[in-house]
Design an enzyme around this catalytic site. Structure first.
Site, PDB file in Angstrom:
ATOM      1  N   ASP A 185       7.143 -28.286  16.776  1.00 49.44           N
ATOM      2  CA  ASP A 185       5.823 -28.851  16.497  1.00 49.44           C
ATOM      3  C   ASP A 185       5.430 -29.736  17.671  1.00 49.44           C
ATOM      4  O   ASP A 185       6.117 -30.717  17.975  1.00 49.44           O
ATOM      5  CB  ASP A 185       5.847 -29.659  15.202  1.00 49.44           C
ATOM      6  CG  ASP A 185       4.485 -30.268  14.882  1.00 49.44           C
ATOM      7  OD1 ASP A 185       3.520 -29.509  14.725  1.00 49.44           O
ATOM      8  OD2 ASP A 185       4.395 -31.517  14.801  1.00 49.44           O
ATOM      9  N   GLU A 268       3.545 -22.858  17.399  1.00 47.86           N
ATOM     10  CA  GLU A 268       2.263 -22.719  16.716  1.00 47.86           C
ATOM     11  C   GLU A 268       1.189 -22.360  17.734  1.00 47.86           C
ATOM     12  O   GLU A 268       1.150 -22.925  18.844  1.00 47.86           O
ATOM     13  CB  GLU A 268       1.909 -24.031  16.018  1.00 47.86           C
ATOM     14  CG  GLU A 268       0.791 -23.898  15.007  1.00 47.86           C
ATOM     15  CD  GLU A 268       0.574 -25.176  14.211  1.00 47.86           C
ATOM     16  OE1 GLU A 268      -0.218 -25.163  13.262  1.00 47.86           O
ATOM     17  OE2 GLU A 268       1.206 -26.195  14.566  1.00 47.86           O
ATOM     18  N   ASP A 350       6.085 -34.759  11.175  1.00 44.36           N
ATOM     19  CA  ASP A 350       6.321 -33.804  12.265  1.00 44.36           C
ATOM     20  C   ASP A 350       7.567 -32.955  12.024  1.00 44.36           C
ATOM     21  O   ASP A 350       7.579 -31.754  12.323  1.00 44.36           O
ATOM     22  CB  ASP A 350       6.434 -34.547  13.597  1.00 44.36           C
ATOM     23  CG  ASP A 350       5.138 -35.262  13.969  1.00 44.36           C
ATOM     24  OD1 ASP A 350       4.071 -34.766  13.560  1.00 44.36           O
ATOM     25  OD2 ASP A 350       5.197 -36.298  14.657  1.00 44.36           O
TER      26      ASP A 350
END
Length: 395
Positions: A185, A268, A350
């Site tokens: 992330d 992502e 996170d």
């Protein structure tokens, strides 16, 4: 697969003058060819452009000095312009993936300069490299070339640093990693939070950024075409290079560590171009280099035989409990810790997102704890238990 190996070198005074002449000729050929393309109704072919701006131009009084440099980089300049037009047309028709490619622009002498040589325009002489009509330059060999290069590009950046960039063919290195997969992330305050609990802090650019802003204000006050303005411009270019080199070093080390330790890397698919439109966060986002980190991970995964994956940007990774799958909804950015209403597990925002990225990337795998639990996940919290979101911190 092809790769670039870049080395710095320090030319002599005579070589600097020869390189300045070479860069000027390459720039003039590019600009002349681009001007002809703009004037004509249909774009001329590359062979026709080379005949007009190189062969016939050498016979004129205005461009006879083009014959004083090697002909190879001049031809490559026209070939590069042809590729730039092909990318532009393919982007307009929607055949090219990625962001839109703009119309080719004229080159300036204050920008980064480059000249590309094919085989025949360069050769190796001991620990040096002979470049046609320039001489032997001695780069700092920080690492060996894995194979014979197919071309070399001589580069002078805005801060007057010189580099040799070789294009070589490399073979993939197939090794086995210790960990099966990892989800990452990306953020601003903490650059990367991994699903295994590790965190990577981004280098601080505040001091360099402060000096840069001060010099940019000074540059805006100085008159154009003055020596003092040129000195300030070079100082700004050097600061930009320091920031870029610091970021590049950090991204290379982090991506190498992640790829070497994990068999599958999941990221992502962030909409960076849309996120930088936020004027309050655009500078901080641009300094992180998220897109460059993704490119490095993807390239090194191909080199080491790893599985690189990306998940959709619309996946609610910050809204779902990584333990039981309960969806608690959208959270404000200042909420850094969450306690699940279903399984009572407290998560770091996170770390929870990184775990969900890993699960989604590997095929929506939920952990084995949910199969052992007797309670069931509820979609809506009870009325008397509105929220258990904790630890509101400033970001």
């Amino acid at each position: 697969m092809k790769a670039r190996y870049k080395y710095r070198f320090y030319p002599t005074d005579q070589q600097q003058r020869s390189l300045a002449q070479l860069f000027g000729c390459v720039r003039v050929v590019w600009n002349d060819a681009l001007a002809l393309c703009k004037e004509s109704k249909t774009k001329p072919k590359s062979a026709q452009l080379q005949k007009l701006v190189i062969t016939q131009a050498k016979l004129t009084e205005e461009r006879k000095w083009l014959s004083e440099v090697s002909n190879i980089p001049l031809q490559q300049s026209v070939a590069d312009l042809d590729i730039a037009f092909k990318n532009f047309f393919a982007s307009c028709k929607g055949k090219r993936k990625g962001s839109k490619v703009g119309y080719p622009k004229f080159k300036k002498r204050t920008n980064s300069q480059s000249a590309r040589f094919r085989i025949g325009g360069f050769s190796f002489k001991g620990d040096g490299v002979y470049i046609a009509k320039i001489g032997i330059v001695k780069p700092i060999w920080s690492r060996k070339l894995p194979s014979e290069p197919s071309s070399v590009t001589v580069i002078k950046d805005c801060a007057s640093r010189y580099f040799l960039s070789f294009v070589v063919e490399v073979e993939p290195i197939l090794t086995k990693a210790d960990n099966p997969s990892i989800g990452i992330d990306l953020g601003i305050k903490t650059f990367a939070v991994m699903s295994n609990g590790e965190k990577a802090e981004s280098p601080s650019y505040k001091e360099l950024d402060r000096k840069l802003r001060k010099l940019q204000r000074k540059l805006a006050r100085q008159p154009k075409d003055t020596k003092r303005r040129e000195i300030t411009r070079i100082k700004i270019a050097k600061l930009h290079n320091r920031i870029a080199d610091t970021r590049q070093d950090f991204l290379h080390k982090l991506s190498t560590k992640i790829v070497s330790e994990n068999q599958a890397i999941v990221l992502e698919d962030l909409n960076v171009s849309g996120m930088v439109k936020n004027r309050k966060l655009s500078r901080a986002i641009s300094q992180q280099g998220w897109r460059e980190f993704r490119r490095l991970c993807e390239a090194k995964s191909e080199k080491f035989g790893r599985d690189f994956r990306t998940i959709d940007r619309w996946e609610p990774t910050s809204q779902v409990c990584s333990s039981c799958g309960f969806n608690w909804g959208k959270l404000d950015l200042n909420v850094r810790s969450v306690q699940c209403l279903s399984c009572q597990t407290e998560h770091d925002r996170d770390e929870n997102a990184a775990a969900n990225i890993n699960k989604v990337g590997m095929g929506y795998r939920h952990d084995s704890k949910w199969a052992q639990r007797q309670d069931k996940t509820i979609s809506v919290a009870p009325v008397d238990e509105a929220s258990r979101i904790t630890a509101r911190l400033r970001r």
